[in-house]
Design a protein around this motif. Structure first.
Motif, PDB file in Angstrom:
ATOM      1  N   MET A  72       4.383 -11.503  68.562  1.00 17.90           N
ATOM      2  CA  MET A  72       4.803 -12.426  67.510  1.00 17.90           C
ATOM      3  C   MET A  72       3.713 -12.572  66.449  1.00 17.90           C
ATOM      4  N   GLU A  73       2.486 -12.657  66.873  1.00 15.89           N
ATOM      5  CA  GLU A  73       1.390 -12.790  65.903  1.00 15.89           C
ATOM      6  C   GLU A  73       1.266 -11.524  65.054  1.00 15.89           C
ATOM      7  N   TYR A  74       1.529 -10.380  65.646  1.00 17.97           N
ATOM      8  CA  TYR A  74       1.489  -9.135  64.872  1.00 17.97           C
ATOM      9  C   TYR A  74       2.579  -9.141  63.802  1.00 17.97           C
ATOM     10  N   ILE A  75       3.794  -9.589  64.158  1.00 17.87           N
ATOM     11  CA  ILE A  75       4.896  -9.636  63.196  1.00 17.87           C
ATOM     12  C   ILE A  75       4.571 -10.598  62.059  1.00 17.87           C
ATOM     13  N   ILE A  76       4.012 -11.762  62.398  1.00 16.04           N
ATOM     14  CA  ILE A  76       3.660 -12.758  61.385  1.00 16.04           C
ATOM     15  C   ILE A  76       2.573 -12.221  60.463  1.00 16.04           C
ATOM     16  N   GLU A  77       1.548 -11.605  61.036  1.00 18.33           N
ATOM     17  CA  GLU A  77       0.462 -11.055  60.217  1.00 18.33           C
ATOM     18  C   GLU A  77       0.955  -9.888  59.357  1.00 18.33           C
ATOM     19  N   PHE A  78       1.864  -9.102  59.901  1.00 13.87           N
ATOM     20  CA  PHE A  78       2.433  -7.997  59.131  1.00 13.87           C
ATOM     21  C   PHE A  78       3.205  -8.527  57.923  1.00 13.87           C
ATOM     22  N   ALA A  79       4.030  -9.537  58.152  1.00 14.74           N
ATOM     23  CA  ALA A  79       4.801 -10.126  57.048  1.00 14.74           C
ATOM     24  C   ALA A  79       3.873 -10.785  56.034  1.00 14.74           C
ATOM     25  N   ARG A  80       2.828 -11.435  56.524  1.00  8.36           N
ATOM     26  CA  ARG A  80       1.889 -12.108  55.618  1.00  8.36           C
ATOM     27  C   ARG A  80       1.139 -11.103  54.741  1.00  8.36           C
TER      28      ARG A  80
ATOM     29  N   PHE B 194       9.119 -15.150  54.739  1.00 10.10           N
ATOM     30  CA  PHE B 194       9.101 -14.879  56.176  1.00 10.10           C
ATOM     31  C   PHE B 194      10.381 -15.356  56.841  1.00 10.10           C
ATOM     32  N   ALA B 195      10.919 -16.501  56.395  1.00 15.02           N
ATOM     33  CA  ALA B 195      12.176 -17.003  56.964  1.00 15.02           C
ATOM     34  C   ALA B 195      13.313 -16.017  56.704  1.00 15.02           C
ATOM     35  N   LEU B 196      13.367 -15.464  55.485  1.00 16.45           N
ATOM     36  CA  LEU B 196      14.372 -14.446  55.179  1.00 16.45           C
ATOM     37  C   LEU B 196      14.213 -13.230  56.080  1.00 16.45           C
ATOM     38  N   PHE B 197      12.983 -12.742  56.191  1.00 12.09           N
ATOM     39  CA  PHE B 197      12.704 -11.552  56.980  1.00 12.09           C
ATOM     40  C   PHE B 197      13.089 -11.745  58.451  1.00 12.09           C
ATOM     41  N   PHE B 198      12.663 -12.857  59.019  1.00 13.87           N
ATOM     42  CA  PHE B 198      12.889 -13.088  60.448  1.00 13.87           C
ATOM     43  C   PHE B 198      14.361 -13.373  60.736  1.00 13.87           C
TER      44      PHE B 198
ATOM     45  N   GLU C 177      19.137   2.767  65.148  1.00 15.96           N
ATOM     46  CA  GLU C 177      19.640   1.512  64.588  1.00 15.96           C
ATOM     47  C   GLU C 177      18.639   0.370  64.755  1.00 15.96           C
ATOM     48  N   ILE C 178      17.864   0.403  65.831  1.00 15.66           N
ATOM     49  CA  ILE C 178      16.809  -0.605  65.990  1.00 15.66           C
ATOM     50  C   ILE C 178      15.803  -0.475  64.855  1.00 15.66           C
ATOM     51  N   LEU C 179      15.451   0.772  64.539  1.00 17.71           N
ATOM     52  CA  LEU C 179      14.524   1.021  63.427  1.00 17.71           C
ATOM     53  C   LEU C 179      15.150   0.602  62.096  1.00 17.71           C
ATOM     54  N   VAL C 180      16.424   0.927  61.898  1.00 18.38           N
ATOM     55  CA  VAL C 180      17.123   0.557  60.662  1.00 18.38           C
ATOM     56  C   VAL C 180      17.200  -0.959  60.522  1.00 18.38           C
ATOM     57  N   ALA C 181      17.440  -1.663  61.633  1.00 11.42           N
ATOM     58  CA  ALA C 181      17.524  -3.125  61.603  1.00 11.42           C
ATOM     59  C   ALA C 181      16.228  -3.735  61.084  1.00 11.42           C
ATOM     60  N   ALA C 182      15.099  -3.207  61.558  1.00  7.46           N
ATOM     61  CA  ALA C 182      13.798  -3.707  61.098  1.00  7.46           C
ATOM     62  C   ALA C 182      13.541  -3.317  59.647  1.00  7.46           C
ATOM     63  N   ILE C 183      13.894  -2.089  59.277  1.00  5.72           N
ATOM     64  CA  ILE C 183      13.643  -1.607  57.915  1.00  5.72           C
ATOM     65  C   ILE C 183      14.451  -2.413  56.899  1.00  5.72           C
ATOM     66  N   GLN C 184      15.712  -2.703  57.212  1.00  3.00           N
ATOM     67  CA  GLN C 184      16.564  -3.440  56.267  1.00  3.00           C
ATOM     68  C   GLN C 184      16.068  -4.871  56.072  1.00  3.00           C
ATOM     69  N   ALA C 185      15.596  -5.505  57.139  1.00  4.09           N
ATOM     70  CA  ALA C 185      15.007  -6.846  56.998  1.00  4.09           C
ATOM     71  C   ALA C 185      13.749  -6.776  56.150  1.00  4.09           C
ATOM     72  N   TYR C 186      12.953  -5.745  56.363  1.00  4.99           N
ATOM     73  CA  TYR C 186      11.724  -5.549  55.591  1.00  4.99           C
ATOM     74  C   TYR C 186      12.022  -5.313  54.118  1.00  4.99           C
ATOM     75  N   VAL C 187      12.993  -4.442  53.828  1.00  7.01           N
ATOM     76  CA  VAL C 187      13.327  -4.104  52.444  1.00  7.01           C
ATOM     77  C   VAL C 187      13.846  -5.333  51.703  1.00  7.01           C
ATOM     78  N   PHE C 188      14.701  -6.117  52.346  1.00  6.33           N
ATOM     79  CA  PHE C 188      15.251  -7.313  51.705  1.00  6.33           C
ATOM     80  C   PHE C 188      14.128  -8.287  51.353  1.00  6.33           C
TER      81      PHE C 188
END
Length: 277
Positions: free
Chosen positions: A75-83, A103-107, A251-262
Motif C-alpha cells: 500500500m505504501e508503494y502504491i501511495i508513493e507511486f501515485a504521489r 489519488f482518490a480518482l486513481f484508487f 486485464e489485470i495490467l490493463v486495469a492498473a494502466i487505465q486507472a493510471y492514465v485517467f
C-alpha cells in the motif's frame, strides 16, 4: 457432441449480462424499480472494499513506525507511486493541494477495475454512466482550479495564447474551447471502451473454454474417454483455458494502466489550468 452447438445461446447470455438489470425490485415496474443495477451494485462493493482496505492499512500503519508485512509495504508503494509519478512530477509546486483528489480518482478506478476482473462481476467502470460521472468530476475540478488561479474571465481568455492577432485568436480560442470540452468526452470514452472491451474479450474466451470443457468431462466419464473426439476436446479445452488465463493476466495490467492514465490526464489538465505549458 459438437462443443460449438451451444455457442449461440452462450453468446446471447453474454450479451444480456452486459445489459443493465435491476438487482433489487422489478425492473419492468416503475414503482418497484429502484435503479440499483448490477453495475451500481458492484461499484458499491468496490467502494466498500476500498474503504475497508484503507481502514485496515491505516490501523496497521499506526501500530509501528517501520512498515511491516506485504500488505502495508504494498500500500505504501502504491501511495508513493501515485504521489511521485502522478503528482510531484506534473505538479511540483501544488501537488500537495491536488494529491487527495488525484489519488482518490486513481484508487477508486483501480478498485472498480480489479473487481471487474472477478468472473460474474460488473464494475461501474464497465458502464458509460459511471465513467462519464468520473470524467465530469475531473472536468469540473480542473475548470475550478483554472478559475481560482486566473479568475473566471482570465481563464476564459487564457484558452487562446497571447500574441495571436485578431481574428486568428478568435479561431484559436474556439478550437481550444472545443478541445477543453472534448477532454470530458475522451476521459469517459477511453476508460469505458477499454474496460468494456476487456470484459467482452474475457467473456468470449470464457465461453469457448466452457464449451470445450463440458463435453470433455462427459467423454472422460463415459466409454469414449480415449476417442479421437475426446482427445481433440481435451486439447482445445486446455488451449482455451490457457489463453483465458493469459487474458486475465493482461486485464489485470490493463486495469492498473487505465486507472493510471485517467489520473495522469487529470493531473496534466490541472497543470494546464494552473498556467503551465
Amino acid at each position: 457432441m459438437n462443443p460449438l452447438d451451444g455457442l449461440n445461446s452462450a453468446v446471447n447470455e453474454l450479451i444480456d449480462s452486459f445489459m443493465a438489470h435491476d438487482v433489487v425490485g422489478d425492473e419492468t415496474a416503475t414503482l418497484t424499480s429502484v435503479g440499483l443495477t448490477q453495475y451500481i451494485f458492484w461499484m458499491t462493493v468496490a467502494l466498500v472494499l476500498l474503504l475497508v482496505v484503507v481502514f485496515v492499512f491505516r490501523k496497521k500503519q499506526s501500530q509501528s513506525l517501520v512498515p511491516h508485512g506485504v500488505f502495508v509495504n504494498g500500500m505504501e508503494y502504491i501511495i508513493e507511486f501515485a504521489r511521485d509519478d502522478l503528482c510531484k512530477s506534473i505538479l511540483p509546486e501544488t501537488w500537495k493541494k491536488h494529491f487527495p483528489f488525484i489519488f482518490a480518482l486513481f484508487f477508486f478506478i483501480l478498485a472498480n477495475n480489479i473487481v471487474g476482473i472477478i468472473p460474474g462481476c460488473h464494475p461501474g467502470t464497465g458502464t458509460m454512466g459511471v465513467t462519464a460521472a468520473l470524467a465530469l468530476y475531473s472536468f469540473v475540478y480542473f475548470i475550478v482550479v483554472g478559475c481560482k488561479n486566473k479568475g473566471v474571465w482570465g481563464y476564459i481568455k487564457s484558452l487562446a495564447p497571447e500574441g495571436v492577432a485578431f481574428p486568428l485568436n478568435v479561431l484559436v480560442w474556439l478550437i481550444e474551447l472545443f478541445s477543453t470540452f472534448l477532454r470530458l468526452v475522451t476521459l469517459a470514452v477511453r476508460l469505458f471502451c477499454n474496460m468494456f472491451a476487456g470484459h467482452v474479450v474475457m467473456g468470449a474466451f470464457a465461453i469457448l473454454a466452457s464449451l470445450f470443457f463440458q463435453p470433455l468431462t462427459s467423454a472422460l466419464s463415459g466409454a469414449t474417454a480415449f476417442s479421437a473426439a475426446a482427445i481433440g476436446n481435451a486439447g482445445a479445452s486446455v488451449m482455451w483455458i490457457a489463453v483465458l488465463i493469459i487474458i486475465y493476466l493482461v486485464e489485470i495490467l490493463v486495469a492498473a494502466i487505465q486507472a493510471y492514465v485517467f489520473a495522469l490526464l487529470t493531473a496534466v489538465y490541472i497543470q494546464t489550468a494552473e498556467g503551465g505549458e
